[in-house]
Design an enzyme around this catalytic site. Structure first.
Site, PDB file in Angstrom:
ATOM      1  N   HIS A  52       0.850  -1.201   0.000  1.00  0.00           N
ATOM      2  CA  HIS A  52       0.000   0.000   0.000  1.00  0.00           C
ATOM      3  C   HIS A  52       0.878   1.240   0.000  1.00  0.00           C
ATOM      4  O   HIS A  52       2.095   1.147   0.122  1.00  0.00           O
ATOM      5  CB  HIS A  52      -0.999  -0.021   1.168  1.00  0.00           C
ATOM      6  N   HIS A  57       6.121   2.408   3.868  1.00  0.00           N
ATOM      7  CA  HIS A  57       6.159   1.181   3.057  1.00  0.00           C
ATOM      8  C   HIS A  57       6.781   1.405   1.677  1.00  0.00           C
ATOM      9  O   HIS A  57       7.217   0.455   1.045  1.00  0.00           O
ATOM     10  CB  HIS A  57       4.743   0.591   2.916  1.00  0.00           C
ATOM     11  N   HIS A 110      -7.461  -0.622   5.587  1.00  0.00           N
ATOM     12  CA  HIS A 110      -6.421   0.298   6.090  1.00  0.00           C
ATOM     13  C   HIS A 110      -6.225   1.416   5.069  1.00  0.00           C
ATOM     14  O   HIS A 110      -6.233   2.598   5.408  1.00  0.00           O
ATOM     15  CB  HIS A 110      -5.138  -0.499   6.327  1.00  0.00           C
ATOM     16  N   HIS A 170       4.592  -4.423  11.001  1.00  0.00           N
ATOM     17  CA  HIS A 170       4.915  -3.677  12.228  1.00  0.00           C
ATOM     18  C   HIS A 170       5.041  -4.614  13.421  1.00  0.00           C
ATOM     19  O   HIS A 170       4.309  -5.609  13.517  1.00  0.00           O
ATOM     20  CB  HIS A 170       3.842  -2.624  12.539  1.00  0.00           C
TER      21      HIS A 170
HETATM   22 FE    FE Z   1       2.777   0.974   8.139  1.00  0.00          FE
HETATM   23 ZN    ZN Z   2       0.049   1.795   6.510  1.00  0.00          ZN
END
Ligand code: FE
Ligand code: ZN
Length: 258
Positions: A52, A57, A110, A170
């Site tokens: 994403h 990222h 998300h 994470h």
């Molecule tokens: Fe993240």
């Molecule tokens: Zn994220």
């Protein structure tokens, strides 16, 4: 094949898969840890996968691009803004890297166009790179999607095999387990895994990858149909016992949980 979790920033992992000659990485928010790992192991960079668009990222993508070996490309979600150029992917597409085949799963919630990469065609312990959708004992915040989207996305991931290696981006496991224990105080698997993960963190080791079998036992967001989870969600304001309402209440509770 070797799987490494390269620590980045405060609590990110950049996953690296390598065969002692070539490597690919997932969600390189920072180029430096990737370059260090490539150099110390004398690996060529064969490809980059992105789940994403968030900066933690994709932040290292442009710095790594010149290091890509011949034929190496960046893959990312078709419906998100990823550093160009990249090969746009949608759910159902496949990606082949280092002789491994991954199926793309759409997992909005998300972010609106978030994708996951699930390894296909192996007898044991397939890899799953799920970005910020599924965390160990938790799930990502709903920045761009709805609870219904996240519920469907998590259901798609939860349908993967028991021994799936869940590679989240994470290290949130201990704080997620504290929340999971508040949701389900009587769930012994949560307490047991918490003790295990505390020992790992004291030894400065990742708590990841997790497995899908474990997540189904400890992750409240995959347990929205469990009576104890439904009851806890009701106490926190869930309108009914439907999985989407339960997930919505859990997510909002988690947002304010300290
Ligand atoms: Fe993240
Ligand atoms: Zn994220």
């Amino acid at each position: 094949m070797n799987l490494l979790a390269l620590p980045a920033f405060a609590d990110n992992y950049i996953w690296m898969v390598h065969d002692d000659t070539r490597a690919f990485v997932v969600d390189p928010g920072d180029a430096a840890p990737v370059i260090a790992a490539l150099e110390s192991r004398r690996l060529q960079l064969a490809g980059i996968l992105v789940t994403h668009h968030h900066a933690d990222h994709v932040g290292g993508v442009q710095a790594l691009r010149p290091l890509l070996a011949e034929g190496g490309v960046v893959h990312g979600p078709a419906r998100e803004r990823i550093p160009e150029p990249f090969v746009p992917l949608n759910g159902g597409d496949t990606v082949d890297l280092l002789g491994l085949r991954f199926c793309v799963i759409d997992v909005p919630g998300h972010t609106a166009g978030h994708i996951a990469y699930a390894q296909q065609g192996v007898a044991q312990a397939p890899l799953l790179f799920c970005g910020d959708t599924l965390f160990s004992a938790g799930c990502g915040r709903l920045f761009e999607g709805t609870p219904a989207q996240m519920a469907a996305s998590l259901a798609a991931l939860a349908a993967l095999p028991d021994d799936t290696q869940v590679c989240c981006t994470h290290e949130y496991t201990l704080s997620n387990l504290r929340f999971a224990a508040a949701v389900e105080p009587a769930n012994a698997a949560i307490a047991g895994h918490d003790a295990h993960c505390r020992a790992l963190r004291e030894a400065e080791l990742p708590t990841l990858p997790s497995t899908m079998a474990l997540e189904r036992r400890i992750n409240p967001f995959l347990r929205c149909s469990e009576p104890a989870v439904m009851a806890a969600a009701r106490r926190e304001g869930a309108a009914n016992d439907e999985p989407v309402a339960v997930l919505a209440a859990l997510r909002e509770w988690k947002n304010r949980f300290r």
